[in-house]
Motif scaffolding. Structure first.
Motif, mmCIF file in Angstrom:
data_model
loop_
_atom_site.group_PDB
_atom_site.id
_atom_site.type_symbol
_atom_site.label_atom_id
_atom_site.label_comp_id
_atom_site.label_asym_id
_atom_site.label_seq_id
_atom_site.Cartn_x
_atom_site.Cartn_y
_atom_site.Cartn_z
ATOM 1 N N GLU A 271 5.022 8.229 -9.857
ATOM 2 C CA GLU A 271 6.370 7.757 -10.712
ATOM 3 C C GLU A 271 6.054 7.412 -12.479
ATOM 4 O OE1 GLU A 271 9.476 5.134 -8.808
ATOM 5 O OE2 GLU A 271 9.868 6.497 -7.711
ATOM 6 N N ASP A 272 5.314 6.607 -12.603
ATOM 7 C CA ASP A 272 4.415 6.171 -13.577
ATOM 8 C C ASP A 272 4.181 7.630 -14.465
ATOM 9 O OD1 ASP A 272 4.958 3.301 -13.727
ATOM 10 O OD2 ASP A 272 3.472 3.097 -13.145
ATOM 11 N N ARG B 16 0.857 -1.295 0.027
ATOM 12 C CA ARG B 16 -0.398 0.429 -0.138
ATOM 13 C C ARG B 16 1.024 1.221 0.166
ATOM 14 N NH1 ARG B 16 -3.857 -1.569 4.532
ATOM 15 N NH2 ARG B 16 -4.357 -3.498 4.027
ATOM 16 N N GLN B 17 2.186 1.280 0.543
ATOM 17 C CA GLN B 17 3.181 2.322 1.179
ATOM 18 C C GLN B 17 3.409 2.859 -0.364
ATOM 19 O OE1 GLN B 17 5.726 1.701 3.978
ATOM 20 N NE2 GLN B 17 3.865 2.031 5.417
ATOM 21 N N SER B 18 3.759 1.433 -0.959
ATOM 22 C CA SER B 18 4.702 2.116 -2.279
ATOM 23 C C SER B 18 3.666 1.547 -3.554
ATOM 24 C CB SER B 18 5.952 0.793 -2.451
ATOM 25 O OG SER B 18 4.786 -0.732 -2.647
ATOM 26 N N ALA B 19 2.375 1.716 -3.596
ATOM 27 C CA ALA B 19 1.734 1.579 -4.970
ATOM 28 C C ALA B 19 1.490 3.382 -5.334
ATOM 29 C CB ALA B 19 0.375 1.136 -4.427
ATOM 30 N N PRO B 20 1.266 4.344 -4.063
ATOM 31 C CA PRO B 20 1.602 5.262 -4.650
ATOM 32 C C PRO B 20 2.069 5.873 -5.442
ATOM 33 C CG PRO B 20 0.201 4.968 -2.479
ATOM 34 C CD PRO B 20 0.193 4.211 -3.037
ATOM 35 N N ALA B 21 3.093 5.569 -4.589
ATOM 36 C CA ALA B 21 4.567 6.340 -5.293
ATOM 37 C C ALA B 21 4.911 5.564 -6.300
ATOM 38 C CB ALA B 21 5.389 5.702 -4.002
ATOM 39 N N GLY B 22 4.747 4.232 -6.691
ATOM 40 C CA GLY B 22 4.551 3.272 -8.471
ATOM 41 C C GLY B 22 4.415 4.458 -8.978
ATOM 42 N N ASP C 81 6.555 9.893 -16.167
ATOM 43 C CA ASP C 81 7.014 9.564 -16.817
ATOM 44 C C ASP C 81 6.615 9.600 -18.236
ATOM 45 O OD1 ASP C 81 9.226 8.046 -15.544
ATOM 46 O OD2 ASP C 81 8.527 6.172 -15.905
ATOM 47 N N ILE C 82 4.768 9.333 -18.286
ATOM 48 C CA ILE C 82 4.317 9.741 -19.395
ATOM 49 C C ILE C 82 4.793 10.802 -19.326
ATOM 50 C CG2 ILE C 82 2.249 10.148 -20.388
ATOM 51 C CD1 ILE C 82 1.685 7.104 -18.596
ATOM 52 N N GLU C 83 4.404 12.089 -18.753
ATOM 53 C CA GLU C 83 3.939 13.728 -18.831
ATOM 54 C C GLU C 83 5.432 14.425 -19.629
ATOM 55 O OE1 GLU C 83 3.529 15.407 -14.873
ATOM 56 O OE2 GLU C 83 1.294 14.275 -14.648
ATOM 57 N N ALA C 84 6.780 13.449 -18.564
ATOM 58 C CA ALA C 84 7.966 13.673 -19.392
ATOM 59 C C ALA C 84 8.326 13.586 -20.967
ATOM 60 C CB ALA C 84 9.254 13.233 -19.178
ATOM 61 N N ILE C 85 7.727 12.093 -21.527
ATOM 62 C CA ILE C 85 7.616 11.947 -22.744
ATOM 63 C C ILE C 85 6.880 12.511 -23.211
ATOM 64 C CG2 ILE C 85 6.865 9.865 -24.144
ATOM 65 C CD1 ILE C 85 7.182 8.372 -22.183
ATOM 66 N N LEU C 86 5.589 12.965 -22.733
ATOM 67 C CA LEU C 86 4.274 13.596 -23.723
ATOM 68 C C LEU C 86 5.492 15.190 -24.119
ATOM 69 C CD1 LEU C 86 1.404 13.146 -22.463
ATOM 70 C CD2 LEU C 86 1.774 12.852 -24.340
ATOM 71 N N LYS C 87 5.798 16.121 -23.382
ATOM 72 C CA LYS C 87 6.508 17.297 -22.924
ATOM 73 C C LYS C 87 7.634 16.757 -23.837
ATOM 74 C CE LYS C 87 5.199 19.021 -18.031
ATOM 75 N NZ LYS C 87 6.032 19.518 -17.389
ATOM 76 N N LYS C 88 8.389 15.990 -24.343
ATOM 77 C CA LYS C 88 9.459 16.060 -25.486
ATOM 78 C C LYS C 88 8.840 15.547 -26.885
ATOM 79 C CE LYS C 88 12.923 12.701 -26.395
ATOM 80 N NZ LYS C 88 14.046 11.594 -26.069
ATOM 81 N N HIS C 89 7.774 15.447 -26.661
ATOM 82 C CA HIS C 89 7.097 15.840 -28.265
ATOM 83 C C HIS C 89 6.194 16.426 -28.052
ATOM 84 C CE1 HIS C 89 8.904 11.830 -29.133
ATOM 85 N NE2 HIS C 89 8.322 11.371 -28.768
ATOM 86 N N GLY C 90 6.493 18.014 -27.511
ATOM 87 C CA GLY C 90 5.325 18.285 -27.800
ATOM 88 C C GLY C 90 4.466 18.462 -27.286
ATOM 89 N N ILE C 91 3.025 17.726 -26.625
ATOM 90 C CA ILE C 91 1.738 17.246 -26.516
ATOM 91 C C ILE C 91 1.972 18.585 -25.308
ATOM 92 C CG2 ILE C 91 0.251 16.127 -26.713
ATOM 93 C CD1 ILE C 91 2.294 14.188 -28.594
#
Length: 156
Positions: free
Chosen positions: A142-143, A133-139, A146-156
């Motif tokens: 993080e997911d 339960r403790q590691s689920a929200p952090a994980g 990562d998705i936000e960084a990929i979208l920003k990289k592609h300019g979306i």
């Protein structure tokens, strides 16, 4: 009588072909053809041809072959039913007794691990659940990062 004559004619023709093949200097092939052509005469002289012709033209023999086929079919059906059903009556009763002995109680939240297993305590079950339960929200965060960084990289 007709079968013996036909076998003799086939053998004579085969020996003639073997002679022509040997004349063309293909001795190995000629020897094989001669061997095959001697088989019908050998079958006539041993009486196999007469026996086969007697078997082929008697209805009682065909009835016997039919009964042998039915018996074989019955054996195969009983084997298939036995394999599908899990064996005989004794095996089914033993399997039912074994299944009743290892059953989980209806009110149990988790399956029982059996007597004497070290992982069956309540404290060992609670710790991994708490850590999960403790590691689920952090994980999950993080997911998404990562998705936000990929979208920003592609300019979306």
């Amino acid at each position: 009588m007709l079968a013996e004559t036909m076998c003799s004619a086939v053998s004579a023709a085969g020996l003639g072909i073997a002679a022509v093949t040997a004349y063309r200097k293909r001795f190995l092939t000629a020897t094989r053809i001669a061997a095959y052509s001697l088989v019908p005469v050998g079958l006539v002289l041993t009486g196999v041809v007469k026996w086969v012709s007697d078997v082929a033209f008697k209805p009682s023999v065909w009835l016997g072959f039919g009964l042998l086929g039915v018996a074989w079919l019955l054996f195969m059906i009983t084997r298939a039913v036995e394999r599908r059903g899990g064996g005989g009556r004794k095996e089914r009763r033993a399997a039912a007794r074994a299944a009743r002995g290892e059953a989980v109680e209806p009110a149990a939240s988790a399956p029982s691990l059996g007597a004497g297993s070290p992982a069956g305590g309540a404290s060992s079950r609670a710790k991994p659940a708490k850590q999960g339960r403790q590691s689920a929200p952090a994980g999950a965060g993080e997911d998404f990062s990562d998705i936000e960084a990929i979208l920003k990289k592609h300019g979306i």
